[in-house]
Design an enzyme around this catalytic site. Structure first.
Site, mmCIF file in Angstrom:
data_model
loop_
_atom_site.group_PDB
_atom_site.id
_atom_site.type_symbol
_atom_site.label_atom_id
_atom_site.label_comp_id
_atom_site.label_asym_id
_atom_site.label_seq_id
_atom_site.Cartn_x
_atom_site.Cartn_y
_atom_site.Cartn_z
ATOM 1 C CG HIS A 7 0.199 6.163 -0.714
ATOM 2 N ND1 HIS A 7 -0.883 6.738 -1.318
ATOM 3 C CD2 HIS A 7 -0.282 5.546 0.402
ATOM 4 C CE1 HIS A 7 -1.977 6.474 -0.596
ATOM 5 N NE2 HIS A 7 -1.632 5.747 0.434
ATOM 6 C CG HIS A 57 -1.836 1.139 1.346
ATOM 7 N ND1 HIS A 57 -3.170 1.055 1.051
ATOM 8 C CD2 HIS A 57 -1.624 2.427 1.726
ATOM 9 C CE1 HIS A 57 -3.744 2.236 1.237
ATOM 10 N NE2 HIS A 57 -2.821 3.088 1.652
ATOM 11 C CD GLU A 58 1.390 3.660 3.732
ATOM 12 O OE1 GLU A 58 1.558 4.701 3.076
ATOM 13 O OE2 GLU A 58 0.367 3.454 4.422
HETATM 14 ZN ZN LIG Z 1 -3.053 5.195 1.914
#
Ligand SMILES: [Zn+2]
Length: 588
Positions: free
Chosen positions: A388, A384-385
């Site tokens: 980003h 997830h990170e």
């Molecule tokens: Zn997030």
């Protein structure tokens, strides 16, 4: 707990890539301070000269970039150890500087709005970079009032922050849930917002019930106060929307990012069509938990327990890299480089900020903070990170600083797309039914919390604002009944909705940031749609990652093949949710 100094350097981020040392930070800090004074002195009142305008905008971009770097460095240093007084001071200093900068540069936009459109067209023809920026400012023009009225509105803003601040004070400082006895342990701990949800995940139903009742008892005690705060907040939204000549609160809040209202209505309508699938899942929950009546305190407990399997960080990196291979070899190579060159702060240490995030500033690489604990959930957090981070990396690499940062509407898409690719990869390569059940449960819960629940919130705040727009007072009864009816419509008849669940809206801080949460639901849908396109091999996802905020968010997504003004992406995501629930049914 481990001290930061005991952790191997290779597991820590290299903030030196932002500033070699604190003295260099101070040097830039002084420079920004001096430059922002100069900007006011040199340019204020002079922007109708187009050469001056160009110089001013160039200068302000430079200041913005430097300030961003100062800001993230100070805070990320603080996050390494929240008890560090030096960095605490540094972060306060930079916060103060930031508000000075925005105050001193606030003359720019009003002055641009005072320049004739003809002149601005000339300016844009010569300075292409500023075309979208100017276009966006001009779009606001019809909602800008006379200078005297604008002055009144600016002053009124100080009063308008009231409801949000008051709720924040009540909800974070004054509220007191008391102590709760832990199951099987002879000790009681303070019940807080922080441990409420993790207690709701406990397998001990009696304990969950106690926690739930104790938590909501406090909100019930404050019910009239919270009703008054929320009603004031909605009236405040209506005051600004009306004064700025918007036809509704919704329109006024979506206008900034140029999101059509149809996106909002379309989300709600499409989710309604797929409510029977959520009802079905609630029925399954009741069956698996073996309870005769399902309560709201039975919603969070996982139906499958966390796997015992420990996944070391090195193994997690390999899993994530393999899962993300459909994004291209070069994507994975860059990701690998990031994973091994100081982008990430991996492990927990004494005093470190909890949770996980991605941050950073233009002109350097992104940074990721984790508290990696060898669990499967941590592998998802890593994917997830890094989603980003790679989004930032590509946007910062392609765009000028003016358009480098993506908007909130797009912010959770790359991260959720990565998680989707990871889950699809793991499901494809694992036949063990217990493991599959765990994965399915994890992802089903994400759908429930992100797509269904946030849409329900979005619908609640829409109704609340519509009541006020139609002259209906927001009484406690009306708010509770509205929430009760939505709860029932969304979750179906398998759940008992009592007084405690009717007042859940009272504890949601996001309601003081109106018409914001729908973006979690649209982002989730768009991410699922994009992940499918990526796996099908036909996509221009890279272009999406590189777009930053160089166009309107809706256009950027349309360009990537996802049209959020149509039901299609939401429908596809919910069809996938149905598939997950159907397979899960066969496994438990
Ligand atoms: Zn997030």
């Amino acid at each position: 707990m481990t001290l930061r100094s005991e952790i191997d350097k290779k597991f820590k981020w290299h903030l030196e890539d932002l500033f070699e040392n604190d003295d260099l930070w101070q040097k830039d800090f002084d420079e920004v301070k001096q430059k922002v004074d100069a900007i006011e002195k040199n340019f204020k009142g002079k922007l109708n000269d187009l050469d001056v305008l160009k110089k001013c905008l160039d200068e302000s971009r430079g200041i913005g970039e430097k300030l961003g770097r100062l800001y993230v460095y100070a805070f990320m240093r603080l996050h390494e150890d929240m008890n560090n007084n030096f960095y605490n001071g540094m972060s306060q200093k930079v916060t103060e500087l930031e508000s000075q900068v925005s105050a001193k540069m606030s003359f720019i936009e009003p002055e641009i709005l005072n320049i004739s459109e003809e002149e601005l067209n000339k300016f844009v023809a010569k300075n292409n970079l500023y075309e979208f920026y100017i276009k966006n400012i001009l779009r606001m023009k019809k909602h800008i009032l006379s200078p005297e009225e604008e002055k009144i509105l600016a002053d009124a803003k100080n009063i308008a922050v009231g409801p949000d601040n008051i709720f924040g004070m009540l909800n974070n400082a004054d509220i007191n849930f008391g102590k709760i006895k832990l199951p099987d342990e002879n000790k009681a701990v303070e019940l807080t917002h922080g441990n409420f949800i993790s207690f709701m995940e406990s397998n001990n139903r009696e304990f969950r019930k106690n926690v739930f009742e104790k938590y909501y008892a406090e909100y019930l005690r404050q019910k009239n106060t919270i009703q008054a705060i929320y009603a004031a907040s909605v009236k405040k939204d209506m005051f600004f929307a009306k004064t700025r000549r918007f036809k509704s609160c919704l329109e006024s809040k979506l206008y900034g990012n140029n999101i059509p209202e149809s996106v909002y209505f379309n989300l709600i309508e499409t989710v309604h069509k797929y409510l029977p699938v959520l009802h079905d899942y609630m029925g399954l929950r009741k069956k698996v938990l073996g309870v005769s009546e399902l309560y709201m305190y039975d919603i969070y407990v996982p139906l499958v327990h966390e796997m015992d399997k420990k996944i070391e960080f090195d193994e997690a990196k390999e899993i994530v890299k393999k899962a993300l291979l459909p994004l291209g070899k070069d994507y994975v190579e860059k990701l690998d480089e990031g994973l091994n060159s100081g982008w990430i702060d991996v492990y927990e240490n004494k005093g470190k900020r909890c949770g996980a995030y991605q941050w950073g500033s233009y002109g350097c690489h992104p940074f990721v903070l984790l508290n990696y604990d060898n669990k499967l959930d941590d592998v998802f957090t890593l994917a997830h990170e890094m989603g980003h981070a790679m989004h930032s990396f590509y946007s910062w690499g392609k765009q000028e600083n003016l358009y480098a940062d993506y908007t909130i509407f797009l912010a959770e898409i790359a991260s959720t797309a990565n998680e989707t690719l990871l889950i699809k990869y793991l499901l494809k390569n694992n036949s063990d039914s217990k493991f599959r059940a765990y994965l399915l449960n994890y992802f089903i819960e994400q759908f429930r919390r992100t797509l269904y629940r946030q849409t329900m919130f979005a619908e609640f705040e829409l109704k609340a604002h519509e009541f006020v727009e139609n002259g209906q007072p927001l009484t406690l009864e009306l708010l509770n009944k509205t929430y009760h009816d939505l709860n029932l419509m969304y979750h179906g008849k398998d759940i008992v909705f009592d007084e405690n669940s009717d007042i859940e809206w009272m504890r949601i801080p996001h309601f003081y940031k109106p018409f914001y949460v729908y973006q979690y639901a649209t982002g989730h849908s768009a991410a699922i749609a994009l992940a499918e396109k990526i796996l099908a091999g036909k996509n221009n996802y890279r272009e999406f990652l590189e777009s930053g905020s160089s166009k309107y968010s809706i256009e950027i997504l349309k360009n990537a093949g996802v049209d959020m003004t149509t039901p299609e992406p939401i429908e596809n995501a919910l069809k996938y949710f149905k598939e997950l629930v159907d397979e899960f049914k066969n496994l438990v």
